[in-house]
Design a protein around this motif. Structure first.
Motif, PDB file in Angstrom:
ATOM      1  N   ASP A  58       0.820  -1.210   0.000  1.00 54.24           N
ATOM      2  CA  ASP A  58       0.000   0.000   0.000  1.00 54.24           C
ATOM      3  C   ASP A  58       0.855   1.262   0.000  1.00 54.24           C
ATOM      4  O   ASP A  58       0.316   2.373  -0.112  1.00 54.24           O
ATOM      5  N   THR A  59       2.140   1.113   0.145  1.00 52.94           N
ATOM      6  CA  THR A  59       3.044   2.257   0.150  1.00 52.94           C
ATOM      7  C   THR A  59       2.983   2.988  -1.182  1.00 52.94           C
ATOM      8  O   THR A  59       3.174   2.387  -2.247  1.00 52.94           O
ATOM      9  N   ALA A  60       2.688   4.275  -1.126  1.00 47.00           N
ATOM     10  CA  ALA A  60       2.538   5.084  -2.336  1.00 47.00           C
ATOM     11  C   ALA A  60       2.259   6.525  -1.935  1.00 47.00           C
ATOM     12  O   ALA A  60       2.004   6.814  -0.758  1.00 47.00           O
ATOM     13  N   VAL A  61       2.268   7.405  -2.928  1.00 47.34           N
ATOM     14  CA  VAL A  61       1.725   8.743  -2.740  1.00 47.34           C
ATOM     15  C   VAL A  61       0.240   8.672  -3.101  1.00 47.34           C
ATOM     16  O   VAL A  61      -0.118   8.185  -4.174  1.00 47.34           O
ATOM     17  N   TYR A  62      -0.583   9.133  -2.188  1.00 49.93           N
ATOM     18  CA  TYR A  62      -2.036   9.103  -2.370  1.00 49.93           C
ATOM     19  C   TYR A  62      -2.524  10.498  -2.774  1.00 49.93           C
ATOM     20  O   TYR A  62      -2.268  11.474  -2.059  1.00 49.93           O
ATOM     21  N   TYR A  63      -3.216  10.553  -3.902  1.00 48.16           N
ATOM     22  CA  TYR A  63      -3.691  11.816  -4.448  1.00 48.16           C
ATOM     23  C   TYR A  63      -5.208  11.913  -4.324  1.00 48.16           C
ATOM     24  O   TYR A  63      -5.931  11.023  -4.803  1.00 48.16           O
ATOM     25  N   CYS A  64      -5.654  12.984  -3.713  1.00 49.77           N
ATOM     26  CA  CYS A  64      -7.088  13.253  -3.688  1.00 49.77           C
ATOM     27  C   CYS A  64      -7.525  13.711  -5.074  1.00 49.77           C
ATOM     28  O   CYS A  64      -6.814  14.484  -5.743  1.00 49.77           O
ATOM     29  N   HIS A  65      -8.677  13.243  -5.490  1.00 57.30           N
ATOM     30  CA  HIS A  65      -9.222  13.596  -6.804  1.00 57.30           C
ATOM     31  C   HIS A  65     -10.686  13.983  -6.655  1.00 57.30           C
ATOM     32  O   HIS A  65     -11.440  13.337  -5.920  1.00 57.30           O
ATOM     33  N   VAL A  66     -11.086  15.053  -7.344  1.00 56.84           N
ATOM     34  CA  VAL A  66     -12.497  15.424  -7.384  1.00 56.84           C
ATOM     35  C   VAL A  66     -12.891  15.742  -8.818  1.00 56.84           C
ATOM     36  O   VAL A  66     -12.066  16.168  -9.628  1.00 56.84           O
ATOM     37  N   GLU A  67     -14.150  15.527  -9.089  1.00 54.63           N
ATOM     38  CA  GLU A  67     -14.752  15.969 -10.340  1.00 54.63           C
ATOM     39  C   GLU A  67     -15.727  17.087  -9.959  1.00 54.63           C
ATOM     40  O   GLU A  67     -16.676  16.839  -9.209  1.00 54.63           O
ATOM     41  N   ALA A  68     -15.425  18.292 -10.427  1.00 57.23           N
ATOM     42  CA  ALA A  68     -16.171  19.460  -9.969  1.00 57.23           C
ATOM     43  C   ALA A  68     -16.964  20.099 -11.104  1.00 57.23           C
ATOM     44  O   ALA A  68     -16.472  20.231 -12.237  1.00 57.23           O
ATOM     45  N   GLN A  69     -18.180  20.520 -10.753  1.00 57.75           N
ATOM     46  CA  GLN A  69     -19.008  21.267 -11.699  1.00 57.75           C
ATOM     47  C   GLN A  69     -18.796  22.752 -11.438  1.00 57.75           C
ATOM     48  O   GLN A  69     -19.057  23.230 -10.325  1.00 57.75           O
ATOM     49  N   ARG A  70     -18.314  23.457 -12.438  1.00 57.14           N
ATOM     50  CA  ARG A  70     -18.193  24.902 -12.342  1.00 57.14           C
ATOM     51  C   ARG A  70     -19.282  25.528 -13.218  1.00 57.14           C
ATOM     52  O   ARG A  70     -20.078  24.818 -13.817  1.00 57.14           O
ATOM     53  N   LEU A  71     -19.302  26.861 -13.310  1.00 56.14           N
ATOM     54  CA  LEU A  71     -20.346  27.520 -14.086  1.00 56.14           C
ATOM     55  C   LEU A  71     -20.318  27.084 -15.546  1.00 56.14           C
ATOM     56  O   LEU A  71     -21.366  26.918 -16.173  1.00 56.14           O
ATOM     57  N   THR A  72     -19.113  26.919 -16.076  1.00 58.54           N
ATOM     58  CA  THR A  72     -19.004  26.694 -17.521  1.00 58.54           C
ATOM     59  C   THR A  72     -18.551  25.285 -17.890  1.00 58.54           C
ATOM     60  O   THR A  72     -18.617  24.920 -19.067  1.00 58.54           O
ATOM     61  N   ASP A  73     -18.079  24.502 -16.924  1.00 58.88           N
ATOM     62  CA  ASP A  73     -17.577  23.188 -17.307  1.00 58.88           C
ATOM     63  C   ASP A  73     -17.543  22.251 -16.105  1.00 58.88           C
ATOM     64  O   ASP A  73     -17.864  22.621 -14.982  1.00 58.88           O
ATOM     65  N   ARG A  74     -17.183  21.049 -16.395  1.00 60.89           N
ATOM     66  CA  ARG A  74     -17.063  19.994 -15.379  1.00 60.89           C
ATOM     67  C   ARG A  74     -15.670  19.409 -15.573  1.00 60.89           C
ATOM     68  O   ARG A  74     -15.361  18.891 -16.641  1.00 60.89           O
ATOM     69  N   LYS A  75     -14.830  19.478 -14.512  1.00 57.28           N
ATOM     70  CA  LYS A  75     -13.429  19.112 -14.684  1.00 57.28           C
ATOM     71  C   LYS A  75     -12.924  18.269 -13.531  1.00 57.28           C
ATOM     72  O   LYS A  75     -13.495  18.252 -12.443  1.00 57.28           O
ATOM     73  N   ASP A  76     -11.805  17.608 -13.787  1.00 53.67           N
ATOM     74  CA  ASP A  76     -11.094  16.850 -12.762  1.00 53.67           C
ATOM     75  C   ASP A  76     -10.010  17.722 -12.127  1.00 53.67           C
ATOM     76  O   ASP A  76      -9.305  18.453 -12.820  1.00 53.67           O
ATOM     77  N   TYR A  77      -9.881  17.594 -10.816  1.00 59.36           N
ATOM     78  CA  TYR A  77      -8.848  18.310 -10.083  1.00 59.36           C
ATOM     79  C   TYR A  77      -8.123  17.330  -9.165  1.00 59.36           C
ATOM     80  O   TYR A  77      -8.727  16.367  -8.656  1.00 59.36           O
ATOM     81  N   TRP A  78      -6.842  17.619  -8.928  1.00 57.11           N
ATOM     82  CA  TRP A  78      -5.995  16.734  -8.127  1.00 57.11           C
ATOM     83  C   TRP A  78      -5.345  17.489  -6.988  1.00 57.11           C
ATOM     84  O   TRP A  78      -4.888  18.629  -7.174  1.00 57.11           O
ATOM     85  N   GLY A  79      -5.286  16.838  -5.824  1.00 56.93           N
ATOM     86  CA  GLY A  79      -4.527  17.382  -4.725  1.00 56.93           C
ATOM     87  C   GLY A  79      -3.036  17.173  -4.940  1.00 56.93           C
ATOM     88  O   GLY A  79      -2.614  16.529  -5.900  1.00 56.93           O
TER      89      GLY A  79
END
Length: 119
Positions: free
Chosen positions: A89-110
């Motif tokens: 399980d050793t790794a770098v863990y990245y938070c990910h979200v899919e967000a709805q903004r006014l004009t688009d829907r995008k993926d973002y990463w911590g």
């Protein structure tokens, strides 16, 4: 843009537990999927677990039964309870979200948080 506040990584021994948290903030209307991916040295980034805004979940086969994802939609925060941790399980863990903004829907990463499982 979406900003992240991630916490909970660290060094633990095999069999121990950790809880990751990820709070998202910024200019979005709503968050659809929230979750974590991980990347170990020399390997591709892979999905660990995610949850959509209706409570549906996905887990990697390697973590099923050991990890549990949850989220607080009112606080735009997700949690990953990791039990019975293994060296793999050793790794770098990245938070990910899919967000709805006014004009688009995008993926973002911590920025990522290191989880190391070692005796």
């Amino acid at each position: 843009q979406v900003q992240f506040e991630e916490s909970g990584g660290g060094l633990v021994q095999p069999g121990e537990s950790l809880t990751l948290s990820c709070a998202a903030s910024g200019e979005f209307i709503r968050l659809y999927t929230m979750g974590w991916y991980r990347q170990a040295p020399g390997k591709q980034r892979e999905l660990v677990a995610d949850m959509n805004n209706r409570g549906g979940t996905n887990y990697a086969d390697s973590v099923k039964g050991r990890f549990t994802i949850s989220r607080d939609n009112a606080k735009n925060t997700a949690f990953l309870q990791m039990n019975s941790l293994k060296p793999e399980d050793t790794a770098v863990y990245y938070c990910h979200v899919e967000a709805q903004r006014l004009t688009d829907r995008k993926d973002y990463w911590g920025q990522g948080t290191q989880v190391t499982v070692s005796s």
